[in-house]
Design a protein around this motif. Sequence first.
Motif, PDB file in Angstrom:
ATOM      1  N   ARG A  47      47.658  37.078  53.719  1.00  0.00           N
ATOM      2  CA  ARG A  47      47.900  38.678  53.443  1.00  0.00           C
ATOM      3  C   ARG A  47      47.637  39.293  54.580  1.00  0.00           C
ATOM      4  O   ARG A  47      48.363  40.509  54.675  1.00  0.00           O
ATOM      5  N   ASN A  48      46.661  39.269  55.211  1.00  0.00           N
ATOM      6  CA  ASN A  48      46.081  40.052  56.397  1.00  0.00           C
ATOM      7  C   ASN A  48      46.985  40.230  57.679  1.00  0.00           C
ATOM      8  O   ASN A  48      47.429  41.043  58.016  1.00  0.00           O
ATOM      9  N   SER A  49      47.864  38.987  57.575  1.00  0.00           N
ATOM     10  CA  SER A  49      48.783  39.088  58.754  1.00  0.00           C
ATOM     11  C   SER A  49      49.843  39.680  58.193  1.00  0.00           C
ATOM     12  O   SER A  49      50.525  40.466  59.018  1.00  0.00           O
ATOM     13  N   LYS A  50      50.333  39.811  57.142  1.00  0.00           N
ATOM     14  CA  LYS A  50      51.567  40.231  56.606  1.00  0.00           C
ATOM     15  C   LYS A  50      51.319  41.748  56.789  1.00  0.00           C
ATOM     16  O   LYS A  50      52.122  42.501  57.274  1.00  0.00           O
ATOM     17  N   ASP A  51      50.052  42.107  56.478  1.00  0.00           N
ATOM     18  CA  ASP A  51      49.903  43.661  56.312  1.00  0.00           C
ATOM     19  C   ASP A  51      49.932  43.991  57.691  1.00  0.00           C
ATOM     20  O   ASP A  51      50.330  45.119  58.119  1.00  0.00           O
ATOM     21  N   ASP A  52      49.392  43.314  58.621  1.00  0.00           N
ATOM     22  CA  ASP A  52      49.212  43.672  60.194  1.00  0.00           C
ATOM     23  C   ASP A  52      50.496  43.885  60.728  1.00  0.00           C
ATOM     24  O   ASP A  52      50.834  44.822  61.418  1.00  0.00           O
ATOM     25  N   HIS A  53      51.415  42.973  60.350  1.00  0.00           N
ATOM     26  CA  HIS A  53      52.734  42.997  60.840  1.00  0.00           C
ATOM     27  C   HIS A  53      53.674  44.132  60.254  1.00  0.00           C
ATOM     28  O   HIS A  53      54.515  44.592  60.786  1.00  0.00           O
ATOM     29  N   ASP A  54      53.270  44.357  59.215  1.00  0.00           N
ATOM     30  CA  ASP A  54      54.021  45.556  58.436  1.00  0.00           C
ATOM     31  C   ASP A  54      53.780  46.953  59.076  1.00  0.00           C
ATOM     32  O   ASP A  54      54.435  47.772  59.236  1.00  0.00           O
ATOM     33  N   SER A 103      43.320  37.555  44.813  1.00  0.00           N
ATOM     34  CA  SER A 103      43.227  38.542  44.001  1.00  0.00           C
ATOM     35  C   SER A 103      41.979  39.685  44.625  1.00  0.00           C
ATOM     36  O   SER A 103      41.996  40.563  43.844  1.00  0.00           O
ATOM     37  N   TYR A 104      41.247  39.010  45.177  1.00  0.00           N
ATOM     38  CA  TYR A 104      40.151  40.057  45.407  1.00  0.00           C
ATOM     39  C   TYR A 104      40.368  40.963  46.767  1.00  0.00           C
ATOM     40  O   TYR A 104      39.667  41.913  47.000  1.00  0.00           O
ATOM     41  N   LEU A 105      41.416  40.378  47.612  1.00  0.00           N
ATOM     42  CA  LEU A 105      41.705  41.351  48.929  1.00  0.00           C
ATOM     43  C   LEU A 105      43.214  41.601  48.634  1.00  0.00           C
ATOM     44  O   LEU A 105      44.073  40.919  48.967  1.00  0.00           O
ATOM     45  N   HIS A 106      43.323  42.907  48.412  1.00  0.00           N
ATOM     46  CA  HIS A 106      45.019  43.297  48.086  1.00  0.00           C
ATOM     47  C   HIS A 106      45.843  43.184  49.326  1.00  0.00           C
ATOM     48  O   HIS A 106      46.729  43.154  49.320  1.00  0.00           O
ATOM     49  N   ASP A 107      45.145  43.346  50.778  1.00  0.00           N
ATOM     50  CA  ASP A 107      46.007  43.270  51.925  1.00  0.00           C
ATOM     51  C   ASP A 107      45.301  42.025  52.813  1.00  0.00           C
ATOM     52  O   ASP A 107      45.570  42.036  54.050  1.00  0.00           O
ATOM     53  N   GLY A 108      44.414  41.181  52.231  1.00  0.00           N
ATOM     54  CA  GLY A 108      43.872  40.184  52.973  1.00  0.00           C
ATOM     55  C   GLY A 108      42.643  40.471  53.626  1.00  0.00           C
ATOM     56  O   GLY A 108      41.749  39.814  54.166  1.00  0.00           O
ATOM     57  N   LEU A 109      42.163  42.021  53.568  1.00  0.00           N
ATOM     58  CA  LEU A 109      41.080  42.411  54.418  1.00  0.00           C
ATOM     59  C   LEU A 109      40.297  43.272  53.243  1.00  0.00           C
ATOM     60  O   LEU A 109      39.119  43.170  53.058  1.00  0.00           O
ATOM     61  N   HIS A 110      40.823  44.576  52.826  1.00  0.00           N
ATOM     62  CA  HIS A 110      40.334  45.263  51.817  1.00  0.00           C
ATOM     63  C   HIS A 110      40.225  44.958  50.573  1.00  0.00           C
ATOM     64  O   HIS A 110      41.207  44.041  49.973  1.00  0.00           O
ATOM     65  N   PHE A 111      39.160  45.273  49.580  1.00  0.00           N
ATOM     66  CA  PHE A 111      38.853  44.830  48.221  1.00  0.00           C
ATOM     67  C   PHE A 111      40.042  45.341  47.241  1.00  0.00           C
ATOM     68  O   PHE A 111      40.425  46.734  47.544  1.00  0.00           O
ATOM     69  N   SER A 112      40.618  44.685  46.628  1.00  0.00           N
ATOM     70  CA  SER A 112      41.517  44.922  45.302  1.00  0.00           C
ATOM     71  C   SER A 112      40.347  45.543  44.098  1.00  0.00           C
ATOM     72  O   SER A 112      39.169  45.284  44.390  1.00  0.00           O
ATOM     73  N   GLY A 113      40.830  46.090  43.040  1.00  0.00           N
ATOM     74  CA  GLY A 113      39.782  46.207  41.989  1.00  0.00           C
ATOM     75  C   GLY A 113      39.054  45.096  41.458  1.00  0.00           C
ATOM     76  O   GLY A 113      37.729  45.108  41.153  1.00  0.00           O
ATOM     77  N   GLU A 114      39.814  43.866  41.615  1.00  0.00           N
ATOM     78  CA  GLU A 114      38.925  42.608  41.046  1.00  0.00           C
ATOM     79  C   GLU A 114      37.984  42.333  42.429  1.00  0.00           C
ATOM     80  O   GLU A 114      36.821  42.065  41.801  1.00  0.00           O
ATOM     81  N   GLY A 115      38.379  42.507  43.576  1.00  0.00           N
ATOM     82  CA  GLY A 115      37.152  42.354  44.475  1.00  0.00           C
ATOM     83  C   GLY A 115      36.144  43.380  44.222  1.00  0.00           C
ATOM     84  O   GLY A 115      34.837  43.016  44.360  1.00  0.00           O
ATOM     85  N   TYR A 116      36.192  44.492  43.861  1.00  0.00           N
ATOM     86  CA  TYR A 116      35.101  45.354  43.812  1.00  0.00           C
ATOM     87  C   TYR A 116      34.170  45.069  42.358  1.00  0.00           C
ATOM     88  O   TYR A 116      33.275  45.371  42.469  1.00  0.00           O
ATOM     89  N   ARG A 117      35.096  44.536  41.490  1.00  0.00           N
ATOM     90  CA  ARG A 117      34.444  44.260  40.443  1.00  0.00           C
ATOM     91  C   ARG A 117      33.524  43.008  40.703  1.00  0.00           C
ATOM     92  O   ARG A 117      32.336  43.032  40.218  1.00  0.00           O
ATOM     93  N   VAL A 118      33.802  41.960  41.380  1.00  0.00           N
ATOM     94  CA  VAL A 118      32.869  40.974  41.973  1.00  0.00           C
ATOM     95  C   VAL A 118      31.760  41.467  42.718  1.00  0.00           C
ATOM     96  O   VAL A 118      30.731  41.475  42.579  1.00  0.00           O
ATOM     97  N   LEU A 119      31.722  42.635  43.697  1.00  0.00           N
ATOM     98  CA  LEU A 119      30.750  43.059  44.408  1.00  0.00           C
ATOM     99  C   LEU A 119      29.924  43.580  43.294  1.00  0.00           C
ATOM    100  O   LEU A 119      28.753  43.758  43.314  1.00  0.00           O
ATOM    101  N   PHE A 120      30.318  44.597  42.326  1.00  0.00           N
ATOM    102  CA  PHE A 120      29.487  45.013  41.438  1.00  0.00           C
ATOM    103  C   PHE A 120      28.690  44.195  40.696  1.00  0.00           C
ATOM    104  O   PHE A 120      27.453  44.328  40.585  1.00  0.00           O
TER     105      PHE A 120
END
Length: 284
Positions: A140-147, A222-239
């Motif tokens: 996911r991060n590679s795709k986002d970086d290439h975009d 599902s935790y990393l919407h762009d392979g790096l930054h947290f999605s809502g689910e990622g932030y839920r895990v963090l909380f």
Amino acid sequence: MALQPTALTPMEQFILFGDSITQQCFSPTQTFSFGAALGDAYIRRLDVVNRGLSGYNTTQALRALPFCIPKPEQAKVRFLALFWGANDARIAGSPGGPSQTVASEEFRRNLEAMVRHPCVTAHRNIRIILLTTPPIDERRNSKDDHDHYPGLGGTLRRTAMNTAAYAAAVRQVGRKLGVAVLDIHSAMLARAGHSLSDPNSTDDGTPLLGSMNAEANNTLQSYLHDGLHFSGEGYRVLFDEMMAFISQTWPDQMPTSLPMVFPAWDDETVWKQDEEWKEIKSKS
């Protein structure tokens, strides 16, 4: 004690100091907001303060720290969460904007300097939480970086293995300085079904989850919407991990264990005392 607003001290603070993952933790665009949830948990007990600085590495953060931590006479800091490494762990020399890379040894020194900084140590009984650099998903991060940077070709700007090394560096700093470490890197990988036998090792003989060499993992993605930054689910895990961590490390600092700065509306004892106090003042 009677309600005497002039005698009240400012609300103590829970400061979140980190990079873009911290900066975005209050974002309404996500399905779950870590910052809002933490603020709601400590409402009327502690002020949750966002000092996230998108794009910053730890070298830049050290320069910004004195402007992000209040002096004790301005506000008392109860908690300080340090959440760094996502930018420091960028591969050295990788294209796409100025270099953000900070070598792991310097990264450790920077974290130690933050913990020992006079602006931090000025606060007595401050509770410091070091969060490990979180995992990434290379696909996911590679795709986002290439975009964003079409000329990258097959270059990866971040790798799961290198990022894991920075997570290990945070653990090392925690052990060296005796500072509590919330290991969000291991927690997310474990929830996604991958647990290293030694979390301080970046290689236990199997491909690290999130790398191109491992199968794509839907849970981690599902935790990393762009392979790096947290999605809502990622932030839920963090909380969830943060609250469990505080409960285990400082049970007396859980929201239910802390008094409200202003008394509850139905605390009859306080309000009765307040009326008595006003009556005494009127007669003096």
